[in-house]
Design a protein around this motif. Structure first.
Motif, mmCIF file in Angstrom:
data_model
loop_
_atom_site.group_PDB
_atom_site.id
_atom_site.type_symbol
_atom_site.label_atom_id
_atom_site.label_comp_id
_atom_site.label_asym_id
_atom_site.label_seq_id
_atom_site.Cartn_x
_atom_site.Cartn_y
_atom_site.Cartn_z
ATOM 1 N N ARG A 1 0.838 -1.204 0.000
ATOM 2 C CA ARG A 1 0.000 0.000 0.000
ATOM 3 C C ARG A 1 0.872 1.253 0.000
ATOM 4 N NH1 ARG A 1 -3.536 -3.171 3.233
ATOM 5 N NH2 ARG A 1 -2.446 -2.582 5.153
ATOM 6 N N GLN B 1 2.257 1.773 -3.445
ATOM 7 C CA GLN B 1 1.280 2.350 -4.369
ATOM 8 C C GLN B 1 1.150 3.858 -4.174
ATOM 9 O OE1 GLN B 1 -2.342 -0.163 -5.382
ATOM 10 N NE2 GLN B 1 -1.754 -1.095 -3.445
ATOM 11 N N LEU C 1 4.352 4.559 -7.152
ATOM 12 C CA LEU C 1 3.667 4.575 -8.434
ATOM 13 C C LEU C 1 3.621 5.963 -9.066
ATOM 14 C CD1 LEU C 1 0.705 2.044 -8.401
ATOM 15 C CD2 LEU C 1 2.979 1.836 -9.395
ATOM 16 N N LEU D 1 -0.697 -3.765 -6.661
ATOM 17 C CA LEU D 1 0.142 -2.811 -7.377
ATOM 18 C C LEU D 1 0.231 -3.188 -8.855
ATOM 19 C CD1 LEU D 1 3.448 -1.291 -6.075
ATOM 20 C CD2 LEU D 1 3.253 -2.028 -8.437
ATOM 21 N N ARG E 1 -2.540 -2.159 -11.125
ATOM 22 C CA ARG E 1 -2.537 -0.767 -11.548
ATOM 23 C C ARG E 1 -1.428 -0.452 -12.549
ATOM 24 N NH1 ARG E 1 -2.680 3.003 -6.331
ATOM 25 N NH2 ARG E 1 -2.570 4.545 -8.016
#
Length: 313
Positions: free
Chosen positions: A197, A200, A204, A246, A249
């Motif tokens: 998390r 991300q 990202l 992840l 995405r």
């Protein structure tokens, strides 16, 4: 069991590079961050295995270091002489696409390792729109920092033989070698999920913003190191199942980046999910433990021998 602090810079890596610099042995160099560092068994073990498979001395060097920058990867690969570098293995993950020209330019001004910052790297950064400092910095064997801290290599006497250099020194297990920091037990699923998390949220956006320039830099890396008698192997490292959110995405974009590198001559192996490892083999989202290194080694050896010139599996 939490990982021990990383040693930076890694004197074992510098010793191995220095030894290769004065000894004519075909060399495989692995570069990348801590996930790459934790991926293989010990250098001495893999050197012996590859030498036996190829019928000639092969020196494997684990050049992975914690949070390794693109500039460091380039400098480590170039520290192995062209006439000895037979294979460059790049441990790939999202972090390898988080540096654009500005970030690499910054890293050139404050290198962590006492390695020469090559002119080839400076030109590559300039081509992508960055800038670089003047001067090359110290060469590997000329660095006073290095010469005063290495006890494994003597530059003024004949270097040790290859067989002596890779003599068994693995301790209790070659799959928990001197470069391997992480130890069992693995983090539980909740803690792995928490790490992903955070990735991300923090990584990202960097990946999305910089992957274009980063890809251009890796293409320059290919142009420098993929040459007659030597290959570049881009290995997307195994991942824990905790990375699924992840990858949902950004996984397609990452695969597209690898495909571009493959079209430009890089040898690509995507082992993110096709690895046959269990969750207990990963300390966290990607760092392997001893059990994982032991399981993945036969496949890794096959991959290396298929990529090494004049060495068939």
């Amino acid at each position: 069991a939490r990982p021990a602090p990383d040693a930076a810079p890694d004197t074992r890596l510098l010793a191995a590079l220095a030894w290769t610099d004065v000894t004519p042995v075909d060399t495989v160099i692995l570069v990348g961050g801590s996930s790459a560092r934790e991926f293989p068994a010990s250098d001495s073990h893999l050197s012996r295995v590859l030498s036996a498979r190829c019928g000639r001395p092969i020196h494997f060097i684990n050049g992975g270091t914690s949070s390794q920058t693109f500039a460091e990867s380039w400098a480590i690969a170039e520290a192995v002489r062209d006439d000895r570098r037979r294979l460059v293995v790049v441990g790939m993950n999202y972090s390898r696409f988080e540096e654009g020209a500005a970030e690499v330019s910054r890293d050139l001004r404050a290198p962590l390792l006492p390695l020469r910052q090559p002119a080839t790297l400076k030109r590559a950064v300039a081509d992508v729109g960055g800038s670089s400092p003047t001067g090359a910095g110290p060469g590997l064997t000329q660095s006073s920092w290095l010469l005063h801290r290495l006890d494994e290599v003597t530059f003024h006497n004949a270097p040790r033989s290859f067989s002596a250099f890779v003599a068994p020194s693995d301790g209790a297990s070659p799959w928990q070698g001197p470069d391997n920091v992480y130890r069992a037990p693995a983090l539980d699923a909740a803690r792995k999920a928490d790490i992903v998390r955070r990735m991300q949220a923090e990584q990202l956006p960097l990946y999305a913003a910089r992957r274009g320039e980063a890809l251009a830099l890796w293409l320059a890396f290919l142009r420098r190191f993929d040459r007659p008698g030597s290959e570049v192997l881009l290995l997307a490292l195994p991942e824990s199942a905790s990375m699924a959110p992840l990858n949902a995405r950004a996984g397609s974009a990452f695969a597209a980046d690898l495909a571009v590198l493959e079209r430009h001559g890089g040898r690509v192996a995507d082992w993110r999910t096709s690895h046959g490892l269990a969750e207990a083999d990963f300390y966290d989202q990607q760092h392997l433990l001893e059990s994982g290194r032991r399981k993945i080694e036969p496949r890794f050896v096959e991959l290396l021998t298929s990529a090494l010139p004049a060495c068939s599996p």
